[in-house]
Write a protein that holds these residues in place. Structure first.
Motif, short mmCIF file in Angstrom:
data_model
loop_
_atom_site.label_atom_id
_atom_site.label_comp_id
_atom_site.label_asym_id
_atom_site.label_seq_id
_atom_site.Cartn_x
_atom_site.Cartn_y
_atom_site.Cartn_z
N UNK A 138 0.79 -1.23 0.00
CA UNK A 138 0.00 0.00 0.00
C UNK A 138 0.83 1.28 0.00
N UNK A 139 0.14 2.36 -0.39
CA UNK A 139 0.68 3.70 -0.31
C UNK A 139 -0.41 4.56 0.31
N UNK A 140 -0.14 5.09 1.49
CA UNK A 140 -1.23 5.64 2.30
C UNK A 140 -1.74 7.00 1.83
N UNK A 141 -0.91 7.77 1.14
CA UNK A 141 -1.33 9.10 0.72
C UNK A 141 -2.16 9.00 -0.56
N UNK A 142 -3.47 8.81 -0.41
CA UNK A 142 -4.33 8.62 -1.57
C UNK A 142 -4.72 9.93 -2.25
N UNK A 143 -4.16 11.05 -1.77
CA UNK A 143 -4.42 12.33 -2.41
C UNK A 143 -3.30 12.75 -3.36
N UNK A 144 -2.30 11.90 -3.50
CA UNK A 144 -1.15 12.24 -4.34
C UNK A 144 -0.95 11.21 -5.45
N UNK A 145 -1.59 11.41 -6.61
CA UNK A 145 -1.39 10.46 -7.71
C UNK A 145 0.06 10.43 -8.19
N UNK A 146 0.75 11.57 -8.12
CA UNK A 146 2.13 11.60 -8.59
C UNK A 146 3.03 10.72 -7.73
N UNK A 147 2.87 10.81 -6.41
CA UNK A 147 3.71 10.00 -5.52
C UNK A 147 3.37 8.52 -5.66
N UNK A 148 2.08 8.20 -5.78
CA UNK A 148 1.68 6.80 -5.95
C UNK A 148 2.27 6.25 -7.25
N UNK A 149 2.13 7.00 -8.33
CA UNK A 149 2.65 6.53 -9.62
C UNK A 149 4.16 6.32 -9.57
N UNK A 150 4.86 7.21 -8.89
CA UNK A 150 6.31 7.05 -8.79
C UNK A 150 6.67 5.74 -8.11
#
Length: 274
Positions: free
Chosen positions: A179-191
């Motif tokens: 998981x990646x907890x910051x679901x408000x940051x598509x850029x960070x998730x995509x990275x």
């Protein structure tokens, strides 16, 4: 649309609600139309008082509608074999027609130390998942946001991801990023998803509906990439039939090594009908 859905009996369920949650999951598995999704149940780990009851209740209640069981926090292969043997006995008792697979969360430092043995201990094993949240706690990593490196320069999870992926690939099973907890940051998730894909992982968890689209975008090959891969493979196969070791396509050389890389793209494309 998600490829895989797990119904949770572990972290998302309060201790006082865990027993009742089993029956809710059984009803959901039996009554909902899940389409072509992989149907999984995440159970509590073998050190808890709930693990054996989780397995018995969900398999007896919905065994025909379960594809995999996800075991949390194993530390050794013996922990996985506890689940393996219980599934063997329940399937015989119930006369189930399909074997239920096992997915394992690598989220303890002991599990990472034993990851190769864990990956190969059972013929039911289908997937290793890197659970960086609990792993961070287990190793004492200084972070407050699951999936983020904090003050560490670079990717603090690279080594763990690499070991999990290599163990899974060597065992012929899938490696998935957690998981990646910051679901408000598509850029960070995509990275993070791109880093996981680059290492050979086949997917990443989505803990919020918005993350499903981001994950699919990263892990689904583009149509033009698939078309180029098919063109390259066809050229190589034609060259091979002519006794040649390599071919050139649009200024690019393809030989046996690059043909294997191309095939990775085509395997993904074939699985999803591209």
């Amino acid at each position: 649309m998600a490829d895989h859905v797990f119904c949770d009996l572990e972290d998302a369920v309060a201790p006082s609600a865990k027993v009742a949650a089993r029956d809710s999951i059984v009803r959901a598995l039996n009554e909902h139309d899940w389409g072509r999704k992989t149907r999984c149940v995440r159970i509590n780990d073998v050190t808890t008082p709930w693990c054996h009851g989780d397995i018995i209740t969900v398999v007896e209640g919905a065994g025909e509608n379960i594809d995999t069981i996800m075991l949390t926090k194993p530390r050794t292969a013996a922990d996985v074999m506890f689940l393996h043997h219980m599934l063997e006995q329940l399937e015989q008792k119930l006369g189930l027609k399909r074997k239920i697979g096992i997915e394992v969360l690598i989220e303890e430092v002991e599990a990472l130390q034993n990851v190769e043995e864990i990956a190969t201990c059972s013929d039911r094993m289908e997937c290793l998942i890197f659970g960086m949240g609990d792993y961070s706690a287990s190793q004492g990593i200084d972070t407050r946001a699951i999936g983020e490196s904090g003050a560490y320069p670079g990717d603090i999870f690279h080594y763990a991801r690499f070991r999990v992926t290599m163990a899974a690939r060597a065992a012929g099973i899938d490696a998935v990023d957690g998981p990646f907890s910051n679901f408000r940051s598509p850029e960070a998730y995509r990275e993070q998803a791109i880093q996981a894909r680059s290492l050979g992982m086949v997917g990443k968890w989505a803990i919020h509906p918005a993350q499903i689209e981001w994950g699919l975008d990263v892990f689904t090959p583009a149509a033009e990439t698939v078309a180029e891969a098919r063109k390259l493979e066809a050229a190589y196969l034609e060259a091979e039939a002519q006794g040649l070791g390599a071919a050139q396509v649009d200024g690019k050389m393809i030989d046996a090594a690059t043909a294997r890389l191309v095939r990775n793209t085509l395997i993904k494309a074939d699985l999803i009908g591209m």
